[in-house]
Design an enzyme around this catalytic site. Structure first.
Site, PDB file in Angstrom:
ATOM      1  N   ASP A 196      10.145  -3.968 -10.820  1.00  0.00           N
ATOM      2  CA  ASP A 196       9.524  -5.294 -10.855  1.00  0.00           C
ATOM      3  C   ASP A 196       9.900  -6.045 -12.122  1.00  0.00           C
ATOM      4  O   ASP A 196      10.151  -7.256 -12.095  1.00  0.00           O
ATOM      5  CB  ASP A 196       8.001  -5.158 -10.792  1.00  0.00           C
ATOM      6  N   CYS A 219       6.437   3.758  -9.529  1.00  0.00           N
ATOM      7  CA  CYS A 219       6.318   2.326  -9.785  1.00  0.00           C
ATOM      8  C   CYS A 219       5.660   1.545  -8.655  1.00  0.00           C
ATOM      9  O   CYS A 219       5.285   2.094  -7.627  1.00  0.00           O
ATOM     10  CB  CYS A 219       7.678   1.759 -10.149  1.00  0.00           C
ATOM     11  N   ASP A 220       5.594   0.237  -8.863  1.00  0.00           N
ATOM     12  CA  ASP A 220       4.655  -0.661  -8.210  1.00  0.00           C
ATOM     13  C   ASP A 220       4.570  -0.547  -6.693  1.00  0.00           C
ATOM     14  O   ASP A 220       3.501  -0.307  -6.135  1.00  0.00           O
ATOM     15  CB  ASP A 220       4.996  -2.096  -8.578  1.00  0.00           C
ATOM     16  N   LYS A 221       5.654  -0.766  -5.989  1.00  0.00           N
ATOM     17  CA  LYS A 221       5.588  -0.761  -4.520  1.00  0.00           C
ATOM     18  C   LYS A 221       6.013   0.583  -3.939  1.00  0.00           C
ATOM     19  O   LYS A 221       5.759   0.869  -2.771  1.00  0.00           O
ATOM     20  CB  LYS A 221       6.496  -1.855  -3.937  1.00  0.00           C
ATOM     21  N   CYS A 275       5.721   1.456 -16.883  1.00  0.00           N
ATOM     22  CA  CYS A 275       5.353   0.597 -18.016  1.00  0.00           C
ATOM     23  C   CYS A 275       4.055   1.054 -18.667  1.00  0.00           C
ATOM     24  O   CYS A 275       3.099   1.416 -17.985  1.00  0.00           O
ATOM     25  CB  CYS A 275       5.220  -0.847 -17.551  1.00  0.00           C
ATOM     26  N   GLU A 297       5.292 -12.223  -7.712  1.00  0.00           N
ATOM     27  CA  GLU A 297       4.280 -12.193  -8.766  1.00  0.00           C
ATOM     28  C   GLU A 297       4.427 -13.419  -9.660  1.00  0.00           C
ATOM     29  O   GLU A 297       5.538 -13.737 -10.099  1.00  0.00           O
ATOM     30  CB  GLU A 297       4.415 -10.928  -9.622  1.00  0.00           C
ATOM     31  N   SER A 325       1.044  -9.730 -11.816  1.00  0.00           N
ATOM     32  CA  SER A 325       1.278  -8.419 -12.404  1.00  0.00           C
ATOM     33  C   SER A 325      -0.037  -7.864 -12.918  1.00  0.00           C
ATOM     34  O   SER A 325      -0.929  -8.615 -13.338  1.00  0.00           O
ATOM     35  CB  SER A 325       2.282  -8.531 -13.547  1.00  0.00           C
TER      36      SER A 325
END
Length: 562
Positions: free
Chosen positions: A83, A124-126, A197, A450, A476
């Site tokens: 991202d 991570c995110d997705k 992150c 985002e 985010s």
């Protein structure tokens, strides 16, 4: 091979000699086709994403554990994008749709090869929610091991830095608050190790929720990526999945209404990323859990205290959260509110897992408090409704200054994130404005980008405590300030956001849970009479498909066959 294994249909008997020969061509042996489960390792390792950079090392330890426990490891690749790298340009359109592709690809491989169980490797995110969606859809034994968060960087503006600090610093650079030399130095020092992150964004929120859901071993979510303890836990994960396969402990015995409710409680208690609302809705749908996630957030939010506060809500990052006891200590403090009998991948309940945990580091009340003396008596996530969000919208009170919990301002309307960002950096946004960014939802974006940079630029320009931002896009998990996203229906589907005009008054009230446009119903209908649905922005490739098939954010922005 035992007829009890799914993989028996692929490998057992003389009629399947061809399949065995193909595997032997890769070095598998006769002993691999005995009474042993075939464990698929869905590995999203690559050198594009820092959160996934160490997953090959993690995978080798998982394989070791599988072999120790008498299983056969079979690894395959899964796509993953970062991202942070894809923010602020066309690439962000492709991020959320990847979640569906990830779930689909794991389903396709597991079913085509009749895998007996899965180990899911992501950070991570997705990617994390996409893998959990696949596990829920397949309902075979499955467990996750994440890569862990990176360590925080050099201190800047009162806290350890991460890569998002650069966007805050860009606003400071534009307003003359810091020098170019200081800005360039941050680039080298803000992200010192691999890992997800270090702030508490969507990536670490979803890793934590995978643990809360019972899909990882206790304590797995927050061990830093560079610590050897993560590798030891990976080996144990390989051993545990073999036991799960033999005991028939499948994903839906873990991913169900009980664990989804616990995950909602945890998101509220730790003020997780607003994206978690959408991802939990998608996981619940795949698990056919029979729960309405949006209603759970609405109902449980006022009665679930926020007991964890991590960057962006404070100076503390995920390493500090881990040292404060992480998810196990948080769950221990939350136990009176939890569905404590929810089953986990260990074969034990949430309560049994937490009771067995040992905490090597001292408590840190600046990071984690108790139910009796919380940071806030209400949860850190709120679902809003109103004439601007007839279905729902999502915000994050835990990252909003209390002075902005009720905010009324004049709309400044933009039909894309790019136009809004340019206006902010050009100094065209003033205190008292509500920045409206529309046509950025699942269908309209497409892909529901985002609005991360817009909030960071407002922060850097010193406007984070005097403006608000509302959108049918997303945010985010590192954003702070008064923001509302996931507005449903989205503008491209004829939601009221489509008819907002410059100068309209908008009120955001996170206490009462409302999002109100100060325009009469008659005026709203009159505006809609002249509104025309915009043409699709993309007409070919995967984005065009996603734009046609994606549900609203209120339903998880999922692509469903029906």
């Amino acid at each position: 091979m035992s007829k009890g294994w799914r993989s028996s249909e692929v490998f057992a008997g003389p009629q399947n000699a061809g399949a065995r020969a193909l595997w032997k061509s890769m070095g598998y042996c006769d002993g691999d086709f005995g009474d042993r489960p075939v464990i698929g390792i869905a590995n999203s390792w690559n050198t594009l994403v820092p959160g996934h950079f160490n997953l090959n090392m993690v995978s080798e330890q998982v394989k070791k554990g599988i072999h120790r426990a008498g299983g056969v490891a079979a690894e395959f690749g899964v796509i993953a994008s970062c991202d942070g790298v894809c923010e602020g340009h066309r690439g962000m359109h492709f991020i959320l749709p990847q979640r569906e592709v990830i779930a689909d690809s794991i389903e396709l491989v597991a079913e085509a090869h009749h895998l007996d169980a899965l180990v899911l490797l992501a950070s991570c995110d997705k990617i994390v929610p996409g893998m959990l969606m696949a596990a829920a859809r397949l309902d075979i034994p499955a467990i996750m091991i994440t890569g862990g968060p990176m360590l925080g960087g050099v201190e800047f503006d009162g806290r350890k830095t991460d890569e998002t600090s650069l966007h805050e610093a860009l606003g400071m650079l534009a307003s003359g608050k810091i020098s170019e030399e200081r800005f360039r130095s941050l680039e080298n020092l803000c992200a010192p190790t691999c890992g997800s992150c270090s702030f508490f964004g969507t990536a670490n929120t979803m890793c934590c929720l995978a643990e809360v859901l019972g899909m990882t071993l206790p304590g797995a979510a927050l061990i830093p990526a560079v610590h050897s303890e993560r590798l030891r836990l990976a080996c144990e994960t390989g051993e545990v999945i073999c036991r799960m396969a033999r005991e028939g402990l499948t994903a839906r015995k873990i991913l169900n209404g009980l664990s989804i409710e616990n995950a909602v409680r945890a998101t509220l208690a730790m003020s997780g990323s607003t994206n978690a609302v959408m991802h939990l809705a998608a996981i619940a749908a795949e698990a056919e859990a029979g729960v309405d996630v949006m209603d759970l957030f609405s109902r449980l939010g006022p009665e679930t205290p926020q007991i964890v506060r991590v960057n962006p809500a404070s100076k503390w990052n995920t390493e500090d959260f881990w040292m404060a006891g992480g998810i196990p200590r948080m769950l221990k403090r939350m136990m009176p509110l939890l569905q404590k009998d929810a089953l986990t991948c260990t074969g034990r309940t949430v309560e049994e897992n937490v009771s067995a945990c040992v905490f090597p580091f001292p408590e840190n009340d600046d990071v984690m408090k108790t139910l009796e003396a919380p940071f806030s008596p209400r949860g850190g996530i709120a679902v809003l409704r109103g004439n601007l969000a007839p279905d729902t919208a999502v915000t994050k009170p835990g990252a909003i200054d209390p002075s902005l919990h009720v905010f009324t301002g004049e709309a400044r309307v933009f039909d894309s994130e790019d136009d809004a960002n340019a206006a902010i950096l050009a100094g065209k946004i003033q205190a008292g404005n509500v920045v409206v960014i529309r046509y950025e939802g699942p269908k309209g974006g497409p892909g529901m980008r985002e609005m991360y940079r817009a909030m960071k630029y407002l922060y850097g320009m010193g406007l984070n405590k005097s403006t608000a931002l509302v959108t049918d896009g997303r945010f985010s998990g590192t954003n702070n300030g008064c923001f509302v996203g996931h507005i449903s229906p989205e503008a491209a589907e004829g939601g009221p956001l489509a008819i907002v005009r410059d100068g309209d008054k908008i009120t955001v009230d996170v206490i009462e849970g409302t999002l109100h446009l100060h325009v009469s119903d008659g005026e709203i209908w009159e505006r809609f009479a002249s509104w025309k649905k915009p043409a699709p922005k993309v007409t070919r490739g995967h984005l065009a498909l996603y734009s046609r098939l994606a549900s609203s954010a209120a339903k998880g922005a999922v692509v469903r066959a029906e």
